[in-house]
Scaffold this motif. Structure first.
Motif, PDB file in Angstrom:
ATOM      1  N   VAL A   1       0.843  -1.207   0.000  1.00 13.03           N
ATOM      2  CA  VAL A   1       0.000   0.000   0.000  1.00 13.03           C
ATOM      3  C   VAL A   1       0.873   1.251   0.000  1.00 13.03           C
ATOM      4  N   VAL A   2       1.840   1.277   0.892  1.00 10.64           N
ATOM      5  CA  VAL A   2       2.858   2.352   0.874  1.00 10.64           C
ATOM      6  C   VAL A   2       4.201   1.696   1.156  1.00 10.64           C
ATOM      7  N   GLY A   3       5.262   2.347   0.686  1.00 10.52           N
ATOM      8  CA  GLY A   3       6.628   1.883   0.969  1.00 10.52           C
ATOM      9  C   GLY A   3       7.046   0.752   0.064  1.00 10.52           C
ATOM     10  N   GLY A   4       7.936  -0.070   0.602  1.00  9.96           N
ATOM     11  CA  GLY A   4       8.366  -1.258  -0.132  1.00  9.96           C
ATOM     12  C   GLY A   4       9.445  -1.053  -1.171  1.00  9.96           C
ATOM     13  N   ASN A   5       9.824   0.218  -1.405  1.00 10.94           N
ATOM     14  CA  ASN A   5      10.852   0.458  -2.422  1.00 10.94           C
ATOM     15  C   ASN A   5      11.999   1.288  -1.849  1.00 10.94           C
ATOM     16  N   PRO A   6      12.914   0.662  -1.133  1.00 11.84           N
ATOM     17  CA  PRO A   6      14.025   1.426  -0.560  1.00 11.84           C
ATOM     18  C   PRO A   6      14.937   1.966  -1.651  1.00 11.84           C
ATOM     19  N   GLU A   7      15.587   3.071  -1.335  1.00 10.05           N
ATOM     20  CA  GLU A   7      16.541   3.618  -2.301  1.00 10.05           C
ATOM     21  C   GLU A   7      17.732   2.676  -2.407  1.00 10.05           C
ATOM     22  N   ALA A   8      18.180   2.466  -3.647  1.00 12.29           N
ATOM     23  CA  ALA A   8      19.265   1.498  -3.862  1.00 12.29           C
ATOM     24  C   ALA A   8      20.580   2.015  -3.285  1.00 12.29           C
ATOM     25  N   GLU A   9      20.892   3.265  -3.560  1.00 17.97           N
ATOM     26  CA  GLU A   9      22.172   3.828  -3.101  1.00 17.97           C
ATOM     27  C   GLU A   9      21.906   4.792  -1.958  1.00 17.97           C
ATOM     28  N   GLN A  10      22.292   4.444  -0.761  1.00 20.77           N
ATOM     29  CA  GLN A  10      22.103   5.355   0.360  1.00 20.77           C
ATOM     30  C   GLN A  10      23.138   5.005   1.417  1.00 20.77           C
ATOM     31  N   PRO A  11      23.586   6.007   2.171  1.00 18.90           N
ATOM     32  CA  PRO A  11      24.605   5.719   3.178  1.00 18.90           C
ATOM     33  C   PRO A  11      24.048   4.987   4.390  1.00 18.90           C
ATOM     34  N   GLY A  12      22.737   5.131   4.657  1.00 17.38           N
ATOM     35  CA  GLY A  12      22.160   4.533   5.863  1.00 17.38           C
ATOM     36  C   GLY A  12      21.296   3.336   5.533  1.00 17.38           C
ATOM     37  N   TYR A  13      20.788   2.706   6.589  1.00 13.23           N
ATOM     38  CA  TYR A  13      19.956   1.512   6.423  1.00 13.23           C
ATOM     39  C   TYR A  13      18.479   1.888   6.491  1.00 13.23           C
ATOM     40  N   PHE A  14      18.083   2.853   5.674  1.00  9.05           N
ATOM     41  CA  PHE A  14      16.684   3.286   5.715  1.00  9.05           C
ATOM     42  C   PHE A  14      15.808   2.353   4.891  1.00  9.05           C
ATOM     43  N   TYR A  15      14.768   1.852   5.543  1.00  6.75           N
ATOM     44  CA  TYR A  15      13.743   1.109   4.821  1.00  6.75           C
ATOM     45  C   TYR A  15      12.446   1.898   5.006  1.00  6.75           C
ATOM     46  N   PRO A  16      11.761   2.243   3.921  1.00  9.77           N
ATOM     47  CA  PRO A  16      10.599   3.133   4.080  1.00  9.77           C
ATOM     48  C   PRO A  16       9.461   2.481   4.872  1.00  9.77           C
ATOM     49  N   THR A  17       8.677   3.324   5.504  1.00 12.55           N
ATOM     50  CA  THR A  17       7.480   2.860   6.200  1.00 12.55           C
ATOM     51  C   THR A  17       6.608   2.092   5.200  1.00 12.55           C
ATOM     52  N   THR A  18       6.288   0.850   5.539  1.00 16.94           N
ATOM     53  CA  THR A  18       5.646  -0.028   4.559  1.00 16.94           C
ATOM     54  C   THR A  18       4.403  -0.680   5.165  1.00 16.94           C
ATOM     55  N   LEU A  19       3.303  -0.593   4.421  1.00 16.34           N
ATOM     56  CA  LEU A  19       2.063  -1.280   4.805  1.00 16.34           C
ATOM     57  C   LEU A  19       1.757  -2.307   3.725  1.00 16.34           C
ATOM     58  N   VAL A  20       1.502  -3.531   4.152  1.00 17.58           N
ATOM     59  CA  VAL A  20       1.261  -4.611   3.191  1.00 17.58           C
ATOM     60  C   VAL A  20      -0.138  -5.186   3.442  1.00 17.58           C
ATOM     61  N   ALA A  21      -1.012  -5.018   2.468  1.00 14.39           N
ATOM     62  CA  ALA A  21      -2.408  -5.465   2.622  1.00 14.39           C
ATOM     63  C   ALA A  21      -2.669  -6.715   1.774  1.00 14.39           C
ATOM     64  N   ASP A  22      -3.866  -7.273   1.971  1.00 10.12           N
ATOM     65  CA  ASP A  22      -4.286  -8.455   1.205  1.00 10.12           C
ATOM     66  C   ASP A  22      -3.220  -9.532   1.238  1.00 10.12           C
ATOM     67  N   ILE A  23      -2.793  -9.850   2.438  1.00 11.93           N
ATOM     68  CA  ILE A  23      -1.713 -10.814   2.640  1.00 11.93           C
ATOM     69  C   ILE A  23      -2.257 -12.009   3.421  1.00 11.93           C
ATOM     70  N   ASP A  24      -1.772 -13.190   3.065  1.00 14.58           N
ATOM     71  CA  ASP A  24      -2.230 -14.411   3.739  1.00 14.58           C
ATOM     72  C   ASP A  24      -1.582 -14.538   5.107  1.00 14.58           C
ATOM     73  N   ASN A  25      -2.303 -15.194   6.014  1.00 15.41           N
ATOM     74  CA  ASN A  25      -1.801 -15.333   7.379  1.00 15.41           C
ATOM     75  C   ASN A  25      -0.537 -16.186   7.457  1.00 15.41           C
ATOM     76  N   ASP A  26      -0.339 -17.074   6.485  1.00 17.94           N
ATOM     77  CA  ASP A  26       0.867 -17.909   6.554  1.00 17.94           C
ATOM     78  C   ASP A  26       2.038 -17.318   5.788  1.00 17.94           C
ATOM     79  N   ASN A  27       1.876 -16.108   5.278  1.00 16.55           N
ATOM     80  CA  ASN A  27       3.013 -15.469   4.609  1.00 16.55           C
ATOM     81  C   ASN A  27       4.123 -15.202   5.630  1.00 16.55           C
ATOM     82  N   PRO A  28       5.404 -15.370   5.237  1.00 16.75           N
ATOM     83  CA  PRO A  28       6.502 -15.149   6.197  1.00 16.75           C
ATOM     84  C   PRO A  28       6.502 -13.761   6.849  1.00 16.75           C
ATOM     85  N   LEU A  29       6.007 -12.733   6.144  1.00 15.85           N
ATOM     86  CA  LEU A  29       5.979 -11.399   6.759  1.00 15.85           C
ATOM     87  C   LEU A  29       5.018 -11.367   7.952  1.00 15.85           C
TER      88      LEU A  29
END
Ligand code: NAD
Length: 468
Positions: free
Chosen positions: A342-370
């Motif tokens: 829904v939002v996020g999920g696409n971190p910048e490839a080249e960056q000095p820090g370990y930033f992962y964007p705020t990510t919301l994942v919808a319509d996901i199965d309960n047995d998914n590893p996430l």
């Protein structure tokens, strides 16, 4: 020691050390001392020697020392927060570095404040039995990298209050924060009552097997907790284990999506998701599913993420590359399985820090590893459910149970659902709100033992019955 440079000078390695980098920028913070098993042996011996006189001071004197220790933390609060922000990555503002330092002082004061009188269990014509809590001796404290100062205080404050001395082994990722905190506390503590040994896993293993250590307070992953149970077995050490979680939140159909969205957000994203009792999977009734997802997305869009020392940020980077990879791989696996980012999920490839964007994942199965694994980062899976029974079954379906939450406009309905959830704490219309007066601990493989409150003090004492 009120300035940042004083603090750094007090804790940085004088000889050879291990470089610690700011996870937001890659900049060098300082070199941390690398202590060895030999250093640990010396620390345990010194702590053991200091323990009887610390115990002999009695509760009143130790309460006073803990209050002065809290004052010392307050006096160095800005410097501590800056170091914590640089080393851990968390921003100064929001529920982050300043909040953590404030919490450290608050928990010190709380540990000082509780009364712990002997309990009279029996008092009749047949006799009298009293339950006392004596000091245990030397307590080993092993901690993680997500809330290094706060969790250190959760371990050391009740231990000291109960007349024990403490040897701490901080995470290899955040040793400076714990060394700095201890340097501040040691301005007021008697000599050798608190030691920090900044070493690796070998130091942790030796501490948890050590014949002169009476108890281990451990906060970290379930896998390491199991290793500590094994290595502590030969000495029958007491253990308090605060281990991993994968907390569920359940939104009932009568909840108001707009009203709960911001609290839901912080329940999941506090410390950028790197929190033991953060909400790590969210179950939402199908009737309000889309509204909750879109209300959460609106909140996510207005929460700035960036370098910790920038006053405007409230979310930061992942603390280390390994954790970054865990989060990134789980989100990719969810995407591959057909879940909707829904939002996020696409971190910048080249960056000095370990930033992962705020990510919301919808319509996901309960047995998914996430959903099924602990992501420990800023990526929240949101699962749709149709009946409360189904939601409760999914919430209880894992072998961990630290916290959980139920969200509803009807507190009684929420309490009924809460009673069915297998977790050490179930919050209603909030998540992860710990309180120094309220015991906290895990169910199932999230650990055992309680921290905080009078119960927490008792867990740092040796129960002894006097019967006559
Ligand atoms: P971790 O288990 O990798 O490491 C924790 C500490 O244990 C470190 O200091 C490490 O050096 C030490 N260690 C590693 N192996 C050891 C061994 N064999 N014997 C003794 N010590 C050893 O955990 P982490 O990655 O630092 O922290 C993240 C985990 O901690 C997550 O699972 C999170 O849920 C959990 N956590 C739980 C709570 C809680 O209160 N329940 C709080 C914070 C974090």
């Amino acid at each position: 020691m009120t300035t940042y440079s004083d603090l750094l000078a007090a804790v940085a390695a004088t000889g050879e050390g291990r470089d610690i980098h700011d996870p937001a920028t890659g900049d060098l913070v300082a070199a941390a001392p690398v202590h060895t098993v030999d250093d640990l042996e010396k620390a345990v011996a010194a702590a053991r020697a200091a323990q009887p006189s610390w115990a002999a001071q009695g509760h009143a004197a130790r309460r006073e020392v803990l209050n002065r220790a809290a004052d010392a933390v307050d006096a160095s609060a800005e410097a501590l927060a800056e170091l914590l922000s640089r080393e851990q990555g968390k921003p100064l503002n929001g529920p982050n570095a300043r909040f953590e330092v404030g919490g450290a002082a608050a928990w010190l004061r709380a540990a000082a404040a509780f009364d712990l009188e002997p309990e009279v269990l029996v008092d009749d014509d047949g006799g009298r039995a009293e339950l006392h809590f004596r000091p245990l001796g030397v307590v080993g404290a092993i901690g993680p990298w997500n809330w290094p100062m706060m969790i250190s205080v959760w371990q050391l404050a009740p231990a000291l209050r109960m007349g024990n001395t403490v040897v701490m082994k901080p995470s290899e990722y955040t040793p400076l924060s714990v060394l700095a905190l201890a340097a501040v506390l040691n301005q007021v503590l008697p000599a050798d009552v608190l030691h920090v040994v900044s070493g690796g896993r070998d130091v942790g293993e030796t501490l948890s097997a050590h014949p002169d250590v009476d108890k281990i307070m451990f906060t970290g992953s379930t896998a390491t907790g199991k290793a500590i149970i094994r290595s502590s077995a030969d000495t029958v050490k007491r253990l308090t284990l605060e281990l991993g979680g994968n907390d569920a939140g359940i939104v009932l159909p009568d909840a108001d999506p707009q009203a709960i969205a911001e609290d839901l957000f912080w329940g999941a994203f506090i410390n950028t998701g790197q929190t033991c009792a953060a909400m790590k999977r969210l179950y939402v009734h199908t009737d309000i599913y889309d509204d909750v997802v879109s209300a959460l997305a609106d909140v996510a869009a207005r929460m700035p993420m960036g370098v910790g020392l920038d006053e405007s940020n409230v979310l930061g980077p992942l603390q280390n590359k390994a954790q970054y990879n865990i989060v990134a791989n789980l989100v990719e696996a969810a995407r591959d399985a057909g879940a909707r980012i829904v939002v996020g999920g696409n971190p910048e490839a080249e960056q000095p820090g370990y930033f992962y964007p705020t990510t919301l994942v919808a319509d996901i199965d309960n047995d998914n590893p996430l959903v099924a694994q602990e992501q420990f980062g800023p990526a929240l899976p949101i699962i749709r459910y149709s009946t409360v029974d189904e939601a409760v079954a999914m919430a209880n379906g894992l072998d961990v149970g630290l916290g959980a939450s139920v969200w509803s406009s009807d507190k009684d309905a929420a309490r009924e659902v809460a009673a069915r959830i297998q977790a050490g704490t179930v919050w209603i219309n909030k998540h992860g709100a710990v309180d120094p007066r309220v015991p906290f601990g895990g169910a199932k493989q999230s650990g055992y033992g309680l921290e905080f409150g009078v119960e927490g003090l008792k867990h740092l004492g040796a129960p002894q019955v006097i019967s006559y």
